[in-house]
Design a protein around this motif. Structure first.
Motif, PDB file in Angstrom:
ATOM      1  N   PRO A 463       0.837  -1.218   0.000  1.00 36.20           N
ATOM      2  CA  PRO A 463       0.000   0.000   0.000  1.00 36.20           C
ATOM      3  C   PRO A 463       0.864   1.256   0.000  1.00 36.20           C
ATOM      4  CG  PRO A 463       0.077  -0.949   2.195  1.00 36.20           C
ATOM      5  CD  PRO A 463       0.811  -1.907   1.297  1.00 36.20           C
ATOM      6  N   ALA A 464       0.212   2.384  -0.244  1.00 38.23           N
ATOM      7  CA  ALA A 464       0.940   3.656  -0.262  1.00 38.23           C
ATOM      8  C   ALA A 464       1.501   4.004   1.101  1.00 38.23           C
ATOM      9  CB  ALA A 464       0.015   4.777  -0.769  1.00 38.23           C
ATOM     10  N   ASN A 465       0.777   3.607   2.152  1.00 39.83           N
ATOM     11  CA  ASN A 465       1.236   3.835   3.523  1.00 39.83           C
ATOM     12  C   ASN A 465       0.998   2.580   4.338  1.00 39.83           C
ATOM     13  OD1 ASN A 465       1.887   6.851   3.502  1.00 39.83           O
ATOM     14  ND2 ASN A 465      -0.243   6.868   2.773  1.00 39.83           N
ATOM     15  N   LEU A 466       1.920   2.307   5.244  1.00 42.11           N
ATOM     16  CA  LEU A 466       1.793   1.156   6.123  1.00 42.11           C
ATOM     17  C   LEU A 466       1.281   1.596   7.483  1.00 42.11           C
ATOM     18  CD1 LEU A 466       5.093  -0.820   5.360  1.00 42.11           C
ATOM     19  CD2 LEU A 466       2.762  -1.493   4.748  1.00 42.11           C
ATOM     20  N   SER A 467       0.500   0.741   8.117  1.00 40.40           N
ATOM     21  CA  SER A 467       0.013   1.030   9.464  1.00 40.40           C
ATOM     22  C   SER A 467       1.189   1.079  10.427  1.00 40.40           C
ATOM     23  CB  SER A 467      -0.988  -0.040   9.903  1.00 40.40           C
ATOM     24  OG  SER A 467      -0.331  -1.284  10.090  1.00 40.40           O
ATOM     25  N   SER A 468       0.954   1.694  11.577  1.00 41.85           N
ATOM     26  CA  SER A 468       2.029   1.852  12.569  1.00 41.85           C
ATOM     27  C   SER A 468       2.542   0.510  13.074  1.00 41.85           C
ATOM     28  CB  SER A 468       1.520   2.689  13.745  1.00 41.85           C
ATOM     29  OG  SER A 468       0.395   2.061  14.361  1.00 41.85           O
ATOM     30  N   TYR A 469       1.700  -0.521  13.009  1.00 38.99           N
ATOM     31  CA  TYR A 469       2.156  -1.840  13.480  1.00 38.99           C
ATOM     32  C   TYR A 469       3.253  -2.377  12.565  1.00 38.99           C
ATOM     33  CZ  TYR A 469       2.153  -6.812  14.608  1.00 38.99           C
ATOM     34  OH  TYR A 469       2.535  -8.083  14.959  1.00 38.99           O
TER      35      TYR A 469
END
Length: 788
Positions: A463-469
């Motif tokens: 994805p364009a951004n990854l979750s903080s996890y």
């Protein structure tokens, strides 16, 4: 004198044999061990295959014939045909009407039931109808018995009618309960018997009245109400279930159960079982509660609570090569507390996850091709991530021996999906050929060389951004970035391994007893080159726990997303002690791995690599002292820092129903980050189950977290268990999360269970009624691994 006769014995044998249909368990064992409870129960003799046309012998002291056409047998009359026997003081036969009258000390047995009467038996050889007065019956091989004022046996209708009948499983000298009925009817071709005006008596006190009752008399199925269950107390309040069984067809049935819970409402439960064709079977199960009264004034007060479960097993050919399996369980998406509140009899909840799996494949002796679609429902709020789905996975496993060579090939193609936000996904293709050559294969010496390769290809959707996890936004994240992960990855790693074992043994004596002791050194060299794998996401991989056996494997990680580099040698030895009867009494095993270069492959980018070149020194030990005392221990020692990373020890006494077990467990938080420990884990506990006398048994368990100074689970229970009834009282206090209302709080919940059991009839009670060693959170298990 001795004389053969056909008509009279057939009347008695064909009629009275029907009475055995009242036994509630037609599959009782053929021999019942002697005990204080069953010493009065005759052994079961299989007479089902007896020849009804076999010769029948009649023995009597006197035989007399009168002028009016009557034949009289008198004085110890005995009629015998195989396992069937009939005795009376006197038997009269009217030759014209074919009426029969037997009087005095009437006794009949066919190996499955015995019937006695001190009054009289009347019958007719033409109609084969029989009637006994004041009869006593006792089943063979199981304790069911009773009385009947009148027993009528109809051969033509295949029916047994009892008037003024009773039934109990208690021994004659301790009749704690019995079921009395004004009339009972049992038909030979029917599955259930019927009773009218039935009253349950406890001692001399009537406690429950059934205007009409159906009870099973054969190991077959028939539609009707089953015994209800009653529970009182607990979070649900009064809890009553009344199941109705529907025998749809020979290969289909269903059970519908209304379940009334005083504090929650009325739930509907339905179980449907099916056997569509040979080799296939399955069960559909569901529960539905329109609204939960305990959730009033919450956001879920109008929401239904439900569960569905589907289990299916299939073999599509006689050899069992083609197979398929389904294991699917689901509850409402918001209902994290369903299993805690309702304890359904289906579904496996492991680490707050419900598995939903569809699998199948071809299974052969030397190769298997399987596929699986798997998902999980998470029943724990606030998780930063969701497990990856297999959508689907196809795997091939094969093995073939060629003399001293063994060739293996494993491969898989898996598509990983995830319902979370800002999470990478992937398709993984993996192939793993290997060749094993046995250099030495002799008694006491084995040496094998193993070469192979790991090839893995990934196509990752990033994805364009990854979750903080998964990202590196904070130190607690895994440390991946959209730049560090590659859309396409090819990984090829060779592997070489050399493994050898020697076995030395000697005869010795300890404590004036003969023993055989072995020393089994084992040495392994493993080489896998390094390749940076931080450009691959984590889908099904985690660190592998270090123990004696894992040190001799070729993996440092469980799963395929990480293949650790290795240039290492592992050494260990096992020592066993066998007694003169070849019972393994002692096993000690110790091992450690030394890395010539420290492993550089890490699980995730934010993981700090250790520069140590030594694994934990692992130790395992099992001891069987005398067949009653057992001990098991494990330990992992950090030899570089001289600290115990983890360990446990269990001591158990187990002898003829007397059980006591105590154990201690330690984990150092430094070495187990996946356990989310805020401090070292030190837990001490034990459990026991001990007979106080033949009727009374005491159980208990207590487990405590020493570091947090709090109770994990405590239980104490007392049970009175007689031959035909039992009562148990259990008190338990355990940690429980309020997953819906207070998900971050852990409370101490106290449960009290009281249960009565009328053996052979039914049981009812309240709360947690399990009466076994261990506790609800920490059930009893035996960790011993000796070959005995």
């Amino acid at each position: 004198m001795r004389k053969r006769i056909i008509g009279l014995p057939l009347l008695l044998l064909s009629g009275l044999t029907q009475a055995q249909a009242e036994t509630p368990d037609a599959s009782a064992p053929s021999a019942m061990p002697f005990s204080r409870c069953f010493s009065h129960v005759p052994l079961l003799v299989d007479s089902a295959t007896g020849d009804t046309n076999a010769p029948i012998s009649v023995t009597a002291d006197l035989l007399d014939a009168t002028r009016d056409g009557k034949i009289i047998y008198s004085g110890k009359v005995e009629v015998e045909q195989g396992a069937r026997k009939f005795n009376a003081d006197q038997v009269e036969l009217e030759q014209i009407s074919r009426d029969v009258l037997a009087t005095g000390n009437i006794h009949y047995t066919d190996g499955t039931i015995s019937v006695d009467s001190n009054k009289q038996l009347t019958g007719n050889l033409n109609t084969k109808d029989t009637e006994l007065e004041d009869a006593r019956y006792q089943f063979h091989g199981e304790p069911g018995r009773g009385l009947a004022k009148k027993v009528r046996l109809s051969d033509n209708a295949g029916q047994v009618d009892l008037n003024g009948a009773s039934y109990t499983t208690c021994p004659p000298d301790g009749e704690a309960w019995k079921l009395k009925a004004s009339s009972v009817k049992v038909e030979q071709d029917e599955v259930f018997g019927e009773a009218w005006n039935a009253v349950l008596w406890l001692g001399e006190v009537p406690v429950f009245y059934f205007p009409y009752l159906k009870f099973p008399v054969k190991d077959e199925r028939q539609s009707g109400f089953l015994f209800p269950s009653f529970n009182f107390g607990g979070d649900n309040g009064t809890d009553i279930s009344v199941p109705y069984y529907w025998n749809i067809a020979e290969n289909y049935d269903a059970t519908f159960t209304p379940r009334y819970m005083e504090n929650r409402g009325t739930m509907s439960q339905l179980e449907f079982r099916y056997l569509p064709i040979a080799g296939q079977d399955g069960t559909l199960y569901g529960e539905y509660l329109a609204s939960d009264d305990k959730l009033l004034n919450t956001e879920w007060e109008e929401d239904a609570r439900w569960l569905v479960n589907w289990r299916h097993n299939a073999r599509f050919d006689a050899a069992g090569h083609w197979r398929a399996n389904v294991d699917y369980t689901k509850v409402a998406g918001w209902d994290n507390a369903y299993f805690d509140d309702f304890s359904p009899p289906v579904g496996q909840l492991v680490d707050d996850q419900l598995m939903q799996s569809f699998s199948g494949g071809y299974y052969d002796k030397r190769w298997q091709l399987t596929t699986e679609v798997r998902d999980y429902q998470i029943l724990k709020p606030g998780l930063a991530t969701m497990p990856f789905q297999l959508a689907p996975s196809v795997a091939l496993t094969s093995y073939q021996g060629f003399g001293g060579f063994d060739l293996g090939f494993d491969a898989e193609v898996t598509q990983f999906k995830n319902d979370g936000n800002q999470v990478y996904e992937a398709t993984r293709v993996h192939a793993e050929p290997k060749l094993v050559y046995s250099l030495v294969n002799q008694p006491g010496a084995q040496l094998s060389a193993d070469v192979g390769a790991y090839y893995t290809h990934y196509e990752q959707d990033i994805p364009a951004n990854l979750s903080s996890y998964y990202g590196n936004q904070d130190p607690s994240g895994l440390g991946f970035t959209t730049d560090s992960l590659d859309s396409n990855v090819d990984r090829l790693l060779p592997r070489a391994r050399l493994n050898g074992t020697l076995v030395f043994d000697r005869e010795t004596q300890w404590f004036e007893r003969d023993f055989t002791q072995t020393i089994e050194p084992q040495l392994q060299y493993l080489y896998v080159p390094f390749k940076d794998q931080d450009n691959i996401g984590l889908y099904d991989t985690t660190s592998m726990r270090q123990d004696y056996y894992s040190l001799f494997s070729d993996r440092r990680f469980a799963g395929l997303d990480r293949i650790s580099d290795a240039n290492q040698i592992t050494g260990g030895f096992t020592s066993r002690v066998y007694d003169a009867e070849s019972v393994e009494r002692l096993r000690l095993a110790v091992a450690q791995t030394y890395n010539f270069t420290s492993p550089r492959v890490r699980l995730y980018p934010n993981e700090e690599l250790s520069d140590t070149k030594q694994s934990f020194l692992t130790f395992e030990g099992d001891l069987n002292i005398d067949g009653n005392w057992f001990m098991h221990t494990e330990a992992q020692q950090d030899t570089r820092n001289h600290r115990l990373a983890g360990g446990n020890i269990t001591l158990e006494y187990n002898n003829q129903g007397k059980l006591a077990q105590v154990g201690f467990r330690h984990l150092n938080q430094t070495y187990f980050p996946d356990a989310s420990l805020t401090d070292d884990l030190n837990q001490l506990g034990g459990t026991f189950s001990w007979p106080l006398n033949p009727d009374w048994r005491l159980i208990g368990g207590h487990y405590r977290d020493i570091e947090l100074n709090r109770n994990i689970d405590s239980l104490i229970g007392l049970r009175y268990d007689s031959c035909c009834w039992a009562v148990s009282l259990v008190w338990e206090q355990a940690q429980k999360e309020s997953k819906l209302t207070n998900p971050n709080e852990v409370e101490q919940e106290t449960l009290i269970g009281l249960r009565f059991e009328l053996k052979g009839l039914s049981s009812f009670g309240a709360g947690n009624s399990e009466f076994s060693p261990g506790t609800d959170l920490l059930p009893y298990y035996r960790p011993f691994n000796l070959n005995n």
